[in-house]
Design a protein around this motif. Sequence first.
Motif, PDB file in Angstrom:
ATOM      1  N   ILE A  30       0.832  -1.212   0.000  1.00 50.15           N
ATOM      2  CA  ILE A  30       0.000   0.000   0.000  1.00 50.15           C
ATOM      3  C   ILE A  30       0.865   1.259   0.000  1.00 50.15           C
ATOM      4  CG2 ILE A  30      -1.884  -1.177   1.197  1.00 50.15           C
ATOM      5  CD1 ILE A  30      -1.101   0.501   3.710  1.00 50.15           C
ATOM      6  N   PHE A  31       2.164   1.106   0.267  1.00 46.49           N
ATOM      7  CA  PHE A  31       3.079   2.252   0.280  1.00 46.49           C
ATOM      8  C   PHE A  31       3.821   2.413  -1.045  1.00 46.49           C
ATOM      9  CE2 PHE A  31       3.189   0.730   4.840  1.00 46.49           C
ATOM     10  CZ  PHE A  31       2.216   1.635   5.259  1.00 46.49           C
ATOM     11  N   GLU A  32       3.543   1.501  -1.959  1.00 44.95           N
ATOM     12  CA  GLU A  32       4.202   1.556  -3.268  1.00 44.95           C
ATOM     13  C   GLU A  32       3.443   2.487  -4.202  1.00 44.95           C
ATOM     14  OE1 GLU A  32       4.428  -1.417  -7.037  1.00 44.95           O
ATOM     15  OE2 GLU A  32       5.246  -2.230  -5.166  1.00 44.95           O
ATOM     16  N   ASP A  33       4.132   3.472  -4.736  1.00 48.95           N
ATOM     17  CA  ASP A  33       3.556   4.338  -5.773  1.00 48.95           C
ATOM     18  C   ASP A  33       2.213   4.934  -5.344  1.00 48.95           C
ATOM     19  OD1 ASP A  33       3.575   5.625  -8.156  1.00 48.95           O
ATOM     20  OD2 ASP A  33       3.025   3.888  -9.376  1.00 48.95           O
ATOM     21  N   PRO A  34       2.155   5.671  -4.219  1.00 44.21           N
ATOM     22  CA  PRO A  34       0.883   6.219  -3.723  1.00 44.21           C
ATOM     23  C   PRO A  34       0.183   7.107  -4.747  1.00 44.21           C
ATOM     24  CG  PRO A  34       2.759   7.269  -2.636  1.00 44.21           C
ATOM     25  CD  PRO A  34       3.291   6.103  -3.390  1.00 44.21           C
ATOM     26  N   GLY A  35      -1.115   6.889  -4.888  1.00 45.28           N
ATOM     27  CA  GLY A  35      -1.901   7.618  -5.877  1.00 45.28           C
ATOM     28  C   GLY A  35      -2.095   6.840  -7.157  1.00 45.28           C
ATOM     29  N   ASN A  36      -1.257   5.811  -7.350  1.00 50.43           N
ATOM     30  CA  ASN A  36      -1.360   4.969  -8.544  1.00 50.43           C
ATOM     31  C   ASN A  36      -1.692   3.522  -8.204  1.00 50.43           C
ATOM     32  OD1 ASN A  36      -0.696   7.019 -10.476  1.00 50.43           O
ATOM     33  ND2 ASN A  36       1.420   6.878  -9.766  1.00 50.43           N
ATOM     34  N   VAL A  37      -2.036   3.287  -6.943  1.00 56.60           N
ATOM     35  CA  VAL A  37      -2.354   1.942  -6.465  1.00 56.60           C
ATOM     36  C   VAL A  37      -3.693   1.977  -5.730  1.00 56.60           C
ATOM     37  CG1 VAL A  37      -1.668   0.158  -4.806  1.00 56.60           C
ATOM     38  CG2 VAL A  37       0.064   1.226  -6.258  1.00 56.60           C
ATOM     39  N   ASP A  38      -4.553   1.016  -6.035  1.00 54.54           N
ATOM     40  CA  ASP A  38      -5.794   0.898  -5.270  1.00 54.54           C
ATOM     41  C   ASP A  38      -5.466   0.295  -3.908  1.00 54.54           C
ATOM     42  OD1 ASP A  38      -8.526   0.919  -4.611  1.00 54.54           O
ATOM     43  OD2 ASP A  38      -8.778  -1.138  -5.307  1.00 54.54           O
ATOM     44  N   ILE A  39      -6.116   0.804  -2.866  1.00 49.81           N
ATOM     45  CA  ILE A  39      -5.927   0.257  -1.518  1.00 49.81           C
ATOM     46  C   ILE A  39      -7.268  -0.276  -1.045  1.00 49.81           C
ATOM     47  CG2 ILE A  39      -5.201   0.738   0.841  1.00 49.81           C
ATOM     48  CD1 ILE A  39      -3.487   3.026  -0.253  1.00 49.81           C
ATOM     49  N   THR A  40      -7.305  -1.536  -0.690  1.00 56.88           N
ATOM     50  CA  THR A  40      -8.573  -2.181  -0.390  1.00 56.88           C
ATOM     51  C   THR A  40      -8.396  -3.205   0.726  1.00 56.88           C
ATOM     52  OG1 THR A  40     -10.413  -3.413  -1.380  1.00 56.88           O
ATOM     53  CG2 THR A  40      -8.212  -3.913  -2.186  1.00 56.88           C
ATOM     54  N   TYR A  41      -9.503  -3.758   1.200  1.00 59.08           N
ATOM     55  CA  TYR A  41      -9.439  -4.754   2.271  1.00 59.08           C
ATOM     56  C   TYR A  41     -10.687  -5.623   2.238  1.00 59.08           C
ATOM     57  CZ  TYR A  41     -12.890  -2.119   5.029  1.00 59.08           C
ATOM     58  OH  TYR A  41     -14.046  -1.506   5.466  1.00 59.08           O
ATOM     59  N   LEU A  42     -10.653  -6.746   2.951  1.00 57.67           N
ATOM     60  CA  LEU A  42     -11.799  -7.641   3.025  1.00 57.67           C
ATOM     61  C   LEU A  42     -12.757  -7.174   4.113  1.00 57.67           C
ATOM     62  CD1 LEU A  42     -10.129 -11.185   2.779  1.00 57.67           C
ATOM     63  CD2 LEU A  42     -11.177  -9.873   0.958  1.00 57.67           C
ATOM     64  N   ILE A  43     -14.043  -7.165   3.785  1.00 61.14           N
ATOM     65  CA  ILE A  43     -15.058  -6.711   4.733  1.00 61.14           C
ATOM     66  C   ILE A  43     -15.348  -7.795   5.766  1.00 61.14           C
ATOM     67  CG2 ILE A  43     -17.435  -5.870   4.971  1.00 61.14           C
ATOM     68  CD1 ILE A  43     -15.487  -4.033   3.399  1.00 61.14           C
ATOM     69  N   ASN A  44     -15.368  -7.418   7.037  1.00 60.16           N
ATOM     70  CA  ASN A  44     -15.822  -8.336   8.081  1.00 60.16           C
ATOM     71  C   ASN A  44     -17.342  -8.172   8.189  1.00 60.16           C
ATOM     72  OD1 ASN A  44     -16.604  -9.604  10.497  1.00 60.16           O
ATOM     73  ND2 ASN A  44     -14.586  -9.285  11.413  1.00 60.16           N
ATOM     74  N   PHE A  45     -18.085  -9.079   7.548  1.00 61.43           N
ATOM     75  CA  PHE A  45     -19.534  -8.953   7.496  1.00 61.43           C
ATOM     76  C   PHE A  45     -20.193  -9.176   8.862  1.00 61.43           C
ATOM     77  CE2 PHE A  45     -18.816  -9.170   2.961  1.00 61.43           C
ATOM     78  CZ  PHE A  45     -19.807  -8.335   2.470  1.00 61.43           C
ATOM     79  N   ASN A  46     -19.478  -9.811   9.755  1.00 59.95           N
ATOM     80  CA  ASN A  46     -20.000  -9.964  11.109  1.00 59.95           C
ATOM     81  C   ASN A  46     -20.104  -8.598  11.794  1.00 59.95           C
ATOM     82  OD1 ASN A  46     -20.818 -11.990  13.178  1.00 59.95           O
ATOM     83  ND2 ASN A  46     -19.156 -11.055  14.328  1.00 59.95           N
ATOM     84  N   LEU A  47     -19.117  -7.735  11.543  1.00 60.58           N
ATOM     85  CA  LEU A  47     -19.155  -6.360  12.067  1.00 60.58           C
ATOM     86  C   LEU A  47     -20.310  -5.579  11.442  1.00 60.58           C
ATOM     87  CD1 LEU A  47     -18.003  -3.957  13.657  1.00 60.58           C
ATOM     88  CD2 LEU A  47     -16.436  -3.553  11.728  1.00 60.58           C
ATOM     89  N   ILE A  48     -20.525  -5.753  10.136  1.00 55.06           N
ATOM     90  CA  ILE A  48     -21.615  -5.054   9.448  1.00 55.06           C
ATOM     91  C   ILE A  48     -22.958  -5.439  10.053  1.00 55.06           C
ATOM     92  CG2 ILE A  48     -22.695  -4.558   7.219  1.00 55.06           C
ATOM     93  CD1 ILE A  48     -19.727  -3.687   7.500  1.00 55.06           C
ATOM     94  N   LYS A  49     -23.146  -6.727  10.340  1.00 57.74           N
ATOM     95  CA  LYS A  49     -24.376  -7.193  10.981  1.00 57.74           C
ATOM     96  C   LYS A  49     -24.579  -6.497  12.325  1.00 57.74           C
ATOM     97  CE  LYS A  49     -25.502 -11.499  11.288  1.00 57.74           C
ATOM     98  NZ  LYS A  49     -25.399 -12.973  11.496  1.00 57.74           N
TER      99      LYS A  49
END
Length: 343
Positions: free
Chosen positions: A253-272
């Motif tokens: 996520i620190f590589e080429d900032p602004g040219n890389v998408d930064i994402t993560y997996l959703i914890n659906f238990n938290l959403i509930k």
Amino acid sequence: MLKIINNIKKKKIPLDDYINTCLYKYKSSYYEKKKIFGPRGDFITSPYISSIFGEIIAIYITNYFLEKKFYSFSILEIGAGEGVMARDIINTINKFKNINFSYFILEKSENLKKKQKKNLSKLKVNWIKSLDDLKCKNLFIVSNELLDAFPVKHLKKIKNDWYEKYVCYDNKKNKIISEYAKLKNKNQKIFKLVSKNNDFIEFSPSAIEFLNQIKKVLKKNKDNCFLTFDYGYLDNKFKNTLQGLKNHKKVSIFEDPGNVDITYLINFNLIKKIFNNKSNFDNIIMSQSEFLTRAGIIERLRQATNILTSEKDKLKLEMSVDRLIHPKKMGNLFKCLIITNAN
């Protein structure tokens, strides 16, 4: 990119501030400039794989209201990318007779909003600036890969104290690094939502705020519904899933900032837990495969392949649907969340 790095050089900032800077804050930020979707972008989403994805969602939405004997309703898509799913949903529902519907889009990125307006110029679409701009009767809210685009924080328990991850610039090594600092606000609301046996928490304060706004919209009318798709997992324990994506490959996520998408997996238990907190909602979580199969994607595939004359086109369509529903492809990794009023 230099603007982003210079911003970090001034002082260390929380991880979610860094992510927001990289993705949204400047014209040089990721979502504000380049082509990011599809085979030529950094990642591909379900609507780009096949128009059948949007068609099935359109049929589900229409049937949802027809079962209630409603022939007039509104659809709000939040985070509509380049408008691909919106196009497929609108074109599908337009084939139904005696159905009146309005389509709205709420989009944070000015860059994507411009692309949406260009791609959807021949269709009736309204863009809104906030959820407050909508009438809340017979409203269906839909999104795809939205929640994973919210900036996240990382909290870590060391001995009996909680620490938060910050991002800073190492002048000696001439690169961006991260470090944990003692948590300033020990009364964060997140601790009321998570299991006490966690020693690591990955969450997005802005996503929680957004979902609480969705809750208010759903409460205003018993027939409103929220449907979203995202990749994620169901667990009381949190995982560190933060990653960068560039050219369909995982990077730092620190590589080429602004040219890389930064994402993560959703914890659906938290959403509930967010929706169930002091509220009364019915929530259904299933795999993308289960949702699409239940909603009729196999039958739609049969209909489509019967019409097609080219064996090459038939094979392409079959492979696309397989990618959407196969358990080892997008079928199980992606989850579907459906929220309705329990009253």
